[in-house]
Design a protein around this motif. Structure first.
Motif, PDB file in Angstrom:
ATOM      1  N   CYS A 230       0.208 -55.938  12.424  1.00 44.55           N
ATOM      2  CA  CYS A 230       0.453 -55.641  11.012  1.00 44.55           C
ATOM      3  C   CYS A 230       1.486 -56.640  10.500  1.00 44.55           C
ATOM      4  O   CYS A 230       2.671 -56.312  10.375  1.00 44.55           O
TER       5      CYS A 230
ATOM      6  N   THR B 195       2.374 -57.993   7.646  1.00 45.50           N
ATOM      7  CA  THR B 195       3.218 -57.762   6.472  1.00 45.50           C
ATOM      8  C   THR B 195       4.308 -56.741   6.761  1.00 45.50           C
ATOM      9  O   THR B 195       5.401 -56.828   6.202  1.00 45.50           O
ATOM     10  N   THR B 196       4.033 -55.794   7.639  1.00 49.17           N
ATOM     11  CA  THR B 196       5.065 -54.828   8.029  1.00 49.17           C
ATOM     12  C   THR B 196       6.173 -55.533   8.799  1.00 49.17           C
ATOM     13  O   THR B 196       7.364 -55.303   8.547  1.00 49.17           O
ATOM     14  N   GLU B 197       5.784 -56.392   9.737  1.00 47.02           N
ATOM     15  CA  GLU B 197       6.790 -57.140  10.504  1.00 47.02           C
ATOM     16  C   GLU B 197       7.643 -57.989   9.572  1.00 47.02           C
ATOM     17  O   GLU B 197       8.863 -58.093   9.741  1.00 47.02           O
TER      18      GLU B 197
ATOM     19  N   ASP C  38       8.197 -57.385   6.322  1.00 44.12           N
ATOM     20  CA  ASP C  38       9.013 -56.485   5.506  1.00 44.12           C
ATOM     21  C   ASP C  38      10.217 -55.964   6.288  1.00 44.12           C
ATOM     22  O   ASP C  38      11.320 -55.856   5.747  1.00 44.12           O
ATOM     23  N   LEU C  39      10.033 -55.652   7.559  1.00 46.49           N
ATOM     24  CA  LEU C  39      11.112 -55.115   8.382  1.00 46.49           C
ATOM     25  C   LEU C  39      12.025 -56.196   8.963  1.00 46.49           C
ATOM     26  O   LEU C  39      12.996 -55.878   9.635  1.00 46.49           O
TER      27      LEU C  39
ATOM     28  N   SER D 130      -2.763 -52.024   8.596  1.00 43.24           N
ATOM     29  CA  SER D 130      -1.739 -51.980   7.567  1.00 43.24           C
ATOM     30  C   SER D 130      -1.027 -50.646   7.681  1.00 43.24           C
ATOM     31  O   SER D 130      -1.614 -49.604   7.428  1.00 43.24           O
ATOM     32  N   ASP D 131       0.220 -50.683   8.122  1.00 40.87           N
ATOM     33  CA  ASP D 131       0.997 -49.455   8.217  1.00 40.87           C
ATOM     34  C   ASP D 131       2.224 -49.544   7.318  1.00 40.87           C
ATOM     35  O   ASP D 131       3.198 -48.865   7.511  1.00 40.87           O
ATOM     36  N   SER D 132       2.125 -50.385   6.322  1.00 36.98           N
ATOM     37  CA  SER D 132       3.246 -50.615   5.430  1.00 36.98           C
ATOM     38  C   SER D 132       3.224 -49.666   4.245  1.00 36.98           C
ATOM     39  O   SER D 132       2.166 -49.258   3.787  1.00 36.98           O
ATOM     40  N   HIS D 133       4.383 -49.362   3.749  1.00 39.38           N
ATOM     41  CA  HIS D 133       4.483 -48.602   2.510  1.00 39.38           C
ATOM     42  C   HIS D 133       4.459 -49.562   1.315  1.00 39.38           C
ATOM     43  O   HIS D 133       4.244 -49.154   0.187  1.00 39.38           O
TER      44      HIS D 133
ATOM     45  N   GLU E 239      -3.188 -58.923   5.198  1.00 36.30           N
ATOM     46  CA  GLU E 239      -2.840 -58.908   6.626  1.00 36.30           C
ATOM     47  C   GLU E 239      -3.532 -60.062   7.350  1.00 36.30           C
ATOM     48  O   GLU E 239      -2.921 -60.746   8.174  1.00 36.30           O
TER      49      GLU E 239
END
Length: 172
Positions: A16, A18-20, A22-23, A44-47, A55
């Motif tokens: 994921c 985009t999550t990586e 974002d974090l 996709s596990d992003s908010h 992705e």
């Protein structure tokens, strides 16, 4: 004109990007995992970003940033990671192909939006991965039932409001 995205079956590692991002966790080890023999899938596990095409694009673009070279994955390989290999990672043997008895899960991407218009049809995969976004989803069929028609959810009339209501209910 649309391009259809369909999945298939097996096992693998879900990334994921985009999550990586974002974090601030960095760029995932997709190349190392693939070299070790793990099929890659995208999720996709992003908010903040819920866009499987982003992705797929991020997978290649993040690796370009890390390595300063292009061409780690073809558009076809990235679409496979976002579809067929995703079904495989979930163990859904009845998914990932359009044939009698299969789940009939697929999405079509418009190839005539301001982001996707112009390229030759033979470049549909490249257009989907490197130009399209979730806003270009035209139709989605899940289990043979159309849930998105012409870019509009078929059963939820006001998706943003339904999402806001669900979040509010969780907050209490």
């Amino acid at each position: 004109a649309d391009i259809a995205l369909v999945g298939s079956t097996g096992t693998g590692t879900c990334m994921c990007p985009t999550t990586e991002r974002d974090l601030a966790d960095g760029i995932g080890p997709a190349v190392a995992l693939q070299r070790a023999g793990s099929p890659l899938s995208l999720g996709s596990d992003s908010h903040a970003v819920i866009d499987l095409l982003e992705e797929a694009r991020a997978m290649e673009l993040d690796e370009r940033l890390r390595s300063r070279t292009r061409g780690h994955w073809t558009a076809a390989a990235l679409l496979r990671a976002a579809t067929a290999d995703g079904h495989a990672a979930l163990g859904w043997d009845g998914a990932g192909r359009l044939e009698p008895g299969a789940l009939a899960d697929f999405t079509t991407i418009a190839l005539d939006s301001v982001r996707t218009a112009g390229p030759q049809p033979r470049l549909a995969a490249e257009t989907a991965v490197f130009a399209a976004s979730a806003a270009d989803v035209r139709h989605t069929v899940v289990g043979g039932r159309q849930v998105v028609r012409d870019g509009q959810h078929a059963t939820v009339p006001d998706v943003p409001q339904a999402l806001a209501d669900s979040i509010a209910a969780l907050r209490g």
